[in-house]
Write a protein that holds these residues in place. Structure first.
Motif, PDB file in Angstrom:
ATOM      1  N   ALA A  83      28.319  25.512  13.796  1.00 50.66           N
ATOM      2  CA  ALA A  83      27.012  24.851  13.914  1.00 50.66           C
ATOM      3  C   ALA A  83      26.265  25.233  15.182  1.00 50.66           C
ATOM      4  CB  ALA A  83      27.199  23.331  13.872  1.00 50.66           C
ATOM      5  N   GLU A  84      26.972  25.442  16.290  1.00 53.41           N
ATOM      6  CA  GLU A  84      26.313  25.642  17.582  1.00 53.41           C
ATOM      7  C   GLU A  84      26.412  27.067  18.129  1.00 53.41           C
ATOM      8  OE1 GLU A  84      24.432  23.314  19.011  1.00 53.41           O
ATOM      9  OE2 GLU A  84      24.904  21.961  17.357  1.00 53.41           O
ATOM     10  N   GLY A  85      27.509  27.758  17.851  1.00 54.44           N
ATOM     11  CA  GLY A  85      27.717  29.069  18.448  1.00 54.44           C
ATOM     12  C   GLY A  85      27.267  30.240  17.598  1.00 54.44           C
ATOM     13  N   ILE A  86      27.407  30.110  16.299  1.00 52.72           N
ATOM     14  CA  ILE A  86      27.096  31.222  15.401  1.00 52.72           C
ATOM     15  C   ILE A  86      25.594  31.384  15.132  1.00 52.72           C
ATOM     16  CG2 ILE A  86      27.509  32.166  13.092  1.00 52.72           C
ATOM     17  CD1 ILE A  86      29.904  32.407  15.072  1.00 52.72           C
ATOM     18  N   PRO A  87      24.833  30.307  14.894  1.00 53.28           N
ATOM     19  CA  PRO A  87      23.407  30.485  14.567  1.00 53.28           C
ATOM     20  C   PRO A  87      22.597  31.310  15.569  1.00 53.28           C
ATOM     21  CG  PRO A  87      24.082  28.292  13.943  1.00 53.28           C
ATOM     22  CD  PRO A  87      25.238  28.902  14.717  1.00 53.28           C
ATOM     23  N   PRO A  88      22.758  31.130  16.894  1.00 52.62           N
ATOM     24  CA  PRO A  88      21.980  31.992  17.801  1.00 52.62           C
ATOM     25  C   PRO A  88      22.316  33.470  17.632  1.00 52.62           C
ATOM     26  CG  PRO A  88      22.893  30.118  18.997  1.00 52.62           C
ATOM     27  CD  PRO A  88      23.514  30.118  17.635  1.00 52.62           C
ATOM     28  N   LEU A  89      23.566  33.763  17.348  1.00 49.43           N
ATOM     29  CA  LEU A  89      23.958  35.157  17.120  1.00 49.43           C
ATOM     30  C   LEU A  89      23.383  35.679  15.807  1.00 49.43           C
ATOM     31  CD1 LEU A  89      27.648  34.924  18.325  1.00 49.43           C
ATOM     32  CD2 LEU A  89      25.783  36.164  19.442  1.00 49.43           C
ATOM     33  N   GLU A  90      23.356  34.829  14.786  1.00 46.16           N
ATOM     34  CA  GLU A  90      22.785  35.238  13.496  1.00 46.16           C
ATOM     35  C   GLU A  90      21.300  35.575  13.628  1.00 46.16           C
ATOM     36  OE1 GLU A  90      25.385  33.007  10.089  1.00 46.16           O
ATOM     37  OE2 GLU A  90      23.996  31.756  11.234  1.00 46.16           O
ATOM     38  N   ARG A  91      20.623  34.892  14.533  1.00 48.78           N
ATOM     39  CA  ARG A  91      19.189  35.128  14.715  1.00 48.78           C
ATOM     40  C   ARG A  91      18.899  36.401  15.508  1.00 48.78           C
ATOM     41  NH1 ARG A  91      19.361  29.453  15.287  1.00 48.78           N
ATOM     42  NH2 ARG A  91      19.440  29.578  17.568  1.00 48.78           N
ATOM     43  N   THR A  92      19.845  36.870  16.323  1.00 47.40           N
ATOM     44  CA  THR A  92      19.528  37.963  17.236  1.00 47.40           C
ATOM     45  C   THR A  92      20.389  39.212  17.079  1.00 47.40           C
ATOM     46  OG1 THR A  92      20.909  36.904  18.899  1.00 47.40           O
ATOM     47  CG2 THR A  92      18.558  36.448  19.000  1.00 47.40           C
ATOM     48  N   ALA A  93      21.659  39.064  16.758  1.00 44.86           N
ATOM     49  CA  ALA A  93      22.550  40.223  16.625  1.00 44.86           C
ATOM     50  C   ALA A  93      22.359  40.871  15.252  1.00 44.86           C
ATOM     51  CB  ALA A  93      24.006  39.790  16.802  1.00 44.86           C
ATOM     52  N   LEU A  94      22.850  42.084  15.124  1.00 41.63           N
ATOM     53  CA  LEU A  94      22.807  42.764  13.820  1.00 41.63           C
ATOM     54  C   LEU A  94      23.791  42.137  12.837  1.00 41.63           C
ATOM     55  CD1 LEU A  94      22.630  46.484  14.962  1.00 41.63           C
ATOM     56  CD2 LEU A  94      20.773  45.067  14.074  1.00 41.63           C
ATOM     57  N   GLY A  95      24.832  41.538  13.362  1.00 42.84           N
ATOM     58  CA  GLY A  95      25.837  40.889  12.533  1.00 42.84           C
ATOM     59  C   GLY A  95      26.775  40.078  13.408  1.00 42.84           C
ATOM     60  N   VAL A  96      27.491  39.159  12.787  1.00 44.70           N
ATOM     61  CA  VAL A  96      28.452  38.342  13.518  1.00 44.70           C
ATOM     62  C   VAL A  96      29.601  37.991  12.580  1.00 44.70           C
ATOM     63  CG1 VAL A  96      27.242  36.174  13.011  1.00 44.70           C
ATOM     64  CG2 VAL A  96      28.750  36.317  15.006  1.00 44.70           C
ATOM     65  N   GLN A  97      30.796  37.936  13.145  1.00 49.93           N
ATOM     66  CA  GLN A  97      31.982  37.515  12.404  1.00 49.93           C
ATOM     67  C   GLN A  97      32.708  36.473  13.240  1.00 49.93           C
ATOM     68  OE1 GLN A  97      33.763  41.471  12.058  1.00 49.93           O
ATOM     69  NE2 GLN A  97      33.577  41.286   9.842  1.00 49.93           N
ATOM     70  N   LEU A  98      33.281  35.470  12.559  1.00 47.90           N
ATOM     71  CA  LEU A  98      34.097  34.458  13.205  1.00 47.90           C
ATOM     72  C   LEU A  98      35.465  34.485  12.542  1.00 47.90           C
ATOM     73  CD1 LEU A  98      34.507  32.006  15.100  1.00 47.90           C
ATOM     74  CD2 LEU A  98      33.574  30.579  13.250  1.00 47.90           C
ATOM     75  N   PHE A  99      36.508  34.605  13.349  1.00 50.27           N
ATOM     76  CA  PHE A  99      37.879  34.652  12.853  1.00 50.27           C
ATOM     77  C   PHE A  99      38.660  33.464  13.406  1.00 50.27           C
ATOM     78  CE2 PHE A  99      36.348  38.987  13.239  1.00 50.27           C
ATOM     79  CZ  PHE A  99      36.684  39.548  12.015  1.00 50.27           C
ATOM     80  N   ARG A 100      39.674  33.052  12.653  1.00 46.80           N
ATOM     81  CA  ARG A 100      40.565  31.972  13.106  1.00 46.80           C
ATOM     82  C   ARG A 100      41.993  32.362  12.783  1.00 46.80           C
ATOM     83  NH1 ARG A 100      40.298  25.610  11.217  1.00 46.80           N
ATOM     84  NH2 ARG A 100      42.450  25.098  11.743  1.00 46.80           N
TER      85      ARG A 100
END
Length: 108
Positions: A29-46
């Motif tokens: 909710a807080e960390g991924i959306p800013p990256l989605e708006r600005t980076a070419l892509g984003v991945q989150l792993f667990r």
């Protein structure tokens, strides 16, 4: 034609397993959306281990300059989310920056 990423910015943090689901929801909710708006892509792993859960975020950038513009200065500086001290076992001290040498997707 879309710009191809040449830089990967990698962040890793770990939390206790019993709060990992809450941290996952928070970072989505807080960390991924800013990256989605600005980076070419984003991945989150667990990765869940017996005594800790690791989270890894990789964002992809066309060049060092665009990544530096997003981070407002030093791209290797960690920008912690407001609740990271509450969730994380320790606050990560650095970000890894890697040049992408091979980028092949959809391999069989």
């Amino acid at each position: 034609m879309p710009t191809q990423p040449t830089i990967a910015r990698i962040w890793r943090g770990r939390t206790r397993p019993e709060i990992a689901d809450s941290y996952e929801a928070y970072i989505k909710a807080e960390g991924i959306p800013p990256l989605e708006r600005t980076a070419l892509g984003v991945q989150l792993f667990r990765e869940d281990r017996e005594h800790e859960s690791w989270f890894t975020t990789i964002s992809y950038w066309p060049d060092f300059e665009s990544m530096t513009a997003f981070t407002k200065g030093t791209p290797t500086k960690v920008h912690h989310l407001d609740r990271d001290p509450e969730f994380l076992i320790e606050l990560p001290e650095f970000i890894q920056i890697h040049r992408i040498l091979v980028d092949r997707q959809g391999l069989r």
